[in-house]
Design an enzyme around this catalytic site. Structure first.
Site, PDB file in Angstrom:
ATOM      1  N   LYS A  30      33.176  28.745  34.067  1.00  0.00           N
ATOM      2  CA  LYS A  30      33.986  28.512  32.857  1.00  0.00           C
ATOM      3  C   LYS A  30      34.329  27.026  32.681  1.00  0.00           C
ATOM      4  O   LYS A  30      34.188  26.480  31.600  1.00  0.00           O
ATOM      5  CB  LYS A  30      35.313  29.297  32.918  1.00  0.00           C
ATOM      6  CG  LYS A  30      35.158  30.807  32.981  1.00  0.00           C
ATOM      7  CD  LYS A  30      36.503  31.505  32.780  1.00  0.00           C
ATOM      8  CE  LYS A  30      37.531  31.182  33.844  1.00  0.00           C
ATOM      9  NZ  LYS A  30      37.236  31.702  35.192  1.00  0.00           N
ATOM     10  N   ARG A  41      44.183  36.113  30.177  1.00  0.00           N
ATOM     11  CA  ARG A  41      43.725  36.876  31.340  1.00  0.00           C
ATOM     12  C   ARG A  41      44.208  38.314  31.274  1.00  0.00           C
ATOM     13  O   ARG A  41      43.822  39.128  32.121  1.00  0.00           O
ATOM     14  CB  ARG A  41      44.259  36.241  32.608  1.00  0.00           C
ATOM     15  CG  ARG A  41      43.297  35.263  33.290  1.00  0.00           C
ATOM     16  CD  ARG A  41      44.013  34.649  34.452  1.00  0.00           C
ATOM     17  NE  ARG A  41      43.200  34.147  35.512  1.00  0.00           N
ATOM     18  CZ  ARG A  41      42.821  32.874  35.643  1.00  0.00           C
ATOM     19  NH1 ARG A  41      43.094  32.012  34.718  1.00  0.00           N
ATOM     20  NH2 ARG A  41      42.148  32.497  36.702  1.00  0.00           N
ATOM     21  N   ARG A  44      32.669  25.185  46.529  1.00  0.00           N
ATOM     22  CA  ARG A  44      33.122  24.356  45.401  1.00  0.00           C
ATOM     23  C   ARG A  44      33.926  23.140  45.864  1.00  0.00           C
ATOM     24  O   ARG A  44      34.780  23.229  46.724  1.00  0.00           O
ATOM     25  CB  ARG A  44      33.984  25.196  44.451  1.00  0.00           C
ATOM     26  CG  ARG A  44      34.506  24.400  43.264  1.00  0.00           C
ATOM     27  CD  ARG A  44      34.878  25.285  42.122  1.00  0.00           C
ATOM     28  NE  ARG A  44      36.131  25.982  42.334  1.00  0.00           N
ATOM     29  CZ  ARG A  44      36.698  26.781  41.409  1.00  0.00           C
ATOM     30  NH1 ARG A  44      36.079  26.989  40.256  1.00  0.00           N
ATOM     31  NH2 ARG A  44      37.833  27.386  41.653  1.00  0.00           N
ATOM     32  N   ARG A  48      39.923  22.940  46.221  1.00  0.00           N
ATOM     33  CA  ARG A  48      41.170  23.492  45.701  1.00  0.00           C
ATOM     34  C   ARG A  48      41.826  24.297  46.807  1.00  0.00           C
ATOM     35  O   ARG A  48      41.149  24.980  47.576  1.00  0.00           O
ATOM     36  CB  ARG A  48      40.853  24.418  44.522  1.00  0.00           C
ATOM     37  CG  ARG A  48      40.930  23.709  43.191  1.00  0.00           C
ATOM     38  CD  ARG A  48      40.438  24.556  42.071  1.00  0.00           C
ATOM     39  NE  ARG A  48      41.066  25.873  41.969  1.00  0.00           N
ATOM     40  CZ  ARG A  48      40.915  26.677  40.931  1.00  0.00           C
ATOM     41  NH1 ARG A  48      40.162  26.291  39.913  1.00  0.00           N
ATOM     42  NH2 ARG A  48      41.489  27.855  40.889  1.00  0.00           N
ATOM     43  N   ARG A  54      41.713  36.685  44.222  1.00  0.00           N
ATOM     44  CA  ARG A  54      41.481  36.290  42.827  1.00  0.00           C
ATOM     45  C   ARG A  54      40.384  37.150  42.195  1.00  0.00           C
ATOM     46  O   ARG A  54      40.466  37.525  41.025  1.00  0.00           O
ATOM     47  CB  ARG A  54      41.117  34.805  42.764  1.00  0.00           C
ATOM     48  CG  ARG A  54      42.341  33.903  42.978  1.00  0.00           C
ATOM     49  CD  ARG A  54      41.966  32.532  43.489  1.00  0.00           C
ATOM     50  NE  ARG A  54      41.147  31.775  42.590  1.00  0.00           N
ATOM     51  CZ  ARG A  54      40.267  30.831  42.990  1.00  0.00           C
ATOM     52  NH1 ARG A  54      40.122  30.563  44.278  1.00  0.00           N
ATOM     53  NH2 ARG A  54      39.557  30.186  42.116  1.00  0.00           N
TER      54      ARG A  54
HETATM   55  P1  AMP Z   1      42.065  29.063  37.451  1.00  0.00           P
HETATM   56  O1  AMP Z   1      41.988  27.581  37.643  1.00  0.00           O
HETATM   57  O2  AMP Z   1      41.786  29.503  36.052  1.00  0.00           O
HETATM   58  O3  AMP Z   1      41.255  29.819  38.476  1.00  0.00           O
HETATM   59  O4  AMP Z   1      43.612  29.470  37.703  1.00  0.00           O
HETATM   60  C1  AMP Z   1      44.228  29.235  38.955  1.00  0.00           C
HETATM   61  C2  AMP Z   1      45.445  30.151  39.103  1.00  0.00           C
HETATM   62  O5  AMP Z   1      46.409  29.850  38.080  1.00  0.00           O
HETATM   63  C3  AMP Z   1      45.159  31.632  38.956  1.00  0.00           C
HETATM   64  O6  AMP Z   1      44.705  32.223  40.167  1.00  0.00           O
HETATM   65  C4  AMP Z   1      46.521  32.164  38.502  1.00  0.00           C
HETATM   66  O7  AMP Z   1      47.410  32.269  39.610  1.00  0.00           O
HETATM   67  C5  AMP Z   1      47.050  31.043  37.615  1.00  0.00           C
HETATM   68  N1  AMP Z   1      46.687  31.240  36.181  1.00  0.00           N
HETATM   69  C6  AMP Z   1      45.884  30.440  35.421  1.00  0.00           C
HETATM   70  N2  AMP Z   1      45.777  30.909  34.160  1.00  0.00           N
HETATM   71  C7  AMP Z   1      46.524  32.029  34.106  1.00  0.00           C
HETATM   72  C8  AMP Z   1      46.801  33.005  33.084  1.00  0.00           C
HETATM   73  N3  AMP Z   1      46.262  32.894  31.839  1.00  0.00           N
HETATM   74  N4  AMP Z   1      47.629  34.039  33.397  1.00  0.00           N
HETATM   75  C9  AMP Z   1      48.189  34.168  34.611  1.00  0.00           C
HETATM   76  N5  AMP Z   1      47.955  33.306  35.637  1.00  0.00           N
HETATM   77  C10 AMP Z   1      47.126  32.248  35.393  1.00  0.00           C
END
Ligand code: AMP
Length: 226
Positions: free
Chosen positions: A16, A91, A127, A161, A172
């Site tokens: 993404k 999400r 990553r 990360r 996740r």
């Molecule tokens: P990502 O970088 O998109 O993988 O997001 C990292 C973390 O941020 C996720 O594992 C969630 O804990 C939190 N997070 C990001 N976007 C959302 C969302 N739209 N709703 C809820 N939690 C989110």
């Protein structure tokens, strides 16, 4: 809010971030990654950051209300006047419904990247992210790799990360499995959904996405470019 509105849906590691950056560069709209915004808040030690730190560390979801407020605030900023590419939001169905309200009937496309879980684990374990310019890499190293690696575009150190460890990765992926289906159905019902095979090369995936944008948001992308 403008006419070029895209959300990217897909499990962690499906590409993404990489694809959002490409679309944004081409169409001159901001890339809005909710994960990046939350990580920046954690790093800055802001009240929001303190509230979400533990949730991100375990791979759960931040509350819908917090996320909706955050995105509403971000989409109201001036750089999003022609549109946006959202990476990591919505999400949940609640988040999607709130976004529908914000869009208020404007043109819109949800793109889902599909990648099998074994490949996602491999990609996330390998990553790396540039500590300065945030360019994403997948190295050959799996879950180890203490040797220093440098960014080929700016020379800064590559980092992992915190949530790219095997335990959090699995949580996740589980979270995605539990929430994605109703979210995808939501967009299927709205006929604003493109499903893309994320196993192909980043270039081929980008081409597939571009075709979908041209088909579904044609007039919009032409008027923005022209
Ligand atoms: P990502 O970088 O998109 O993988 O997001 C990292 C973390 O941020 C996720 O594992 C969630 O804990 C939190 N997070 C990001 N976007 C959302 C969302 N739209 N709703 C809820 N939690 C989110």
């Amino acid at each position: 809010m403008g006419q070029f509105n895209i959300v990217l849906i897909g499990p962690p590691g499906s590409g993404k971030g990489t694809q959002a950056a490409r679309i944004c560069e081409r169409h001159q709209v901001p890339m809005i990654s909710t994960g990046d915004i939350l990580r920046a808040a954690v790093k800055a030690g802001s009240p929001l950051g303190k509230q979400v730190q533990a949730i991100i560390a375990t791979g759960g979801l931040v509350s819908d209300q917090m996320m909706v407020d955050l995105v509403a605030h971000r989409l109201a900023q001036d750089d999003a006047r022609d549109g946006f590419v959202l990476d990591g939001f919505p999400r949940t169905v609640v988040q999607a419904e709130e976004l529908d309200r914000m869009l208020d009937g404007r043109p819109f496309l949800a793109i889902v990247l599909v990648v099998p879980e074994a490949e996602l684990e491999r990609r996330l374990g390998a990553r790396r992210i540039c500590s300065q310019c945030r360019t994403l890499y997948t190295t050959g190293t799996l879950y180890g790799g203490s040797e220093e690696e440098l960014c080929s575009s700016c020379g800064a150190t590559l980092i992992r990360r915190d949530d790219d460890n095997i335990q959090t990765i699995r949580h996740r992926l589980l979270t995605y499995r539990q929430t994605a289906e109703p979210l995808i159905e939501h967009y299927q019902h709205r006929s604003a959904l493109a499903v893309i095979d994320g196993m192909r090369s980043p270039e081929d995936v980008a081409r597939g996405i571009l075709d979908e944008i041209t088909t579904n948001l044609t007039g919009v992308s032409r008027s923005l470019q022209g």
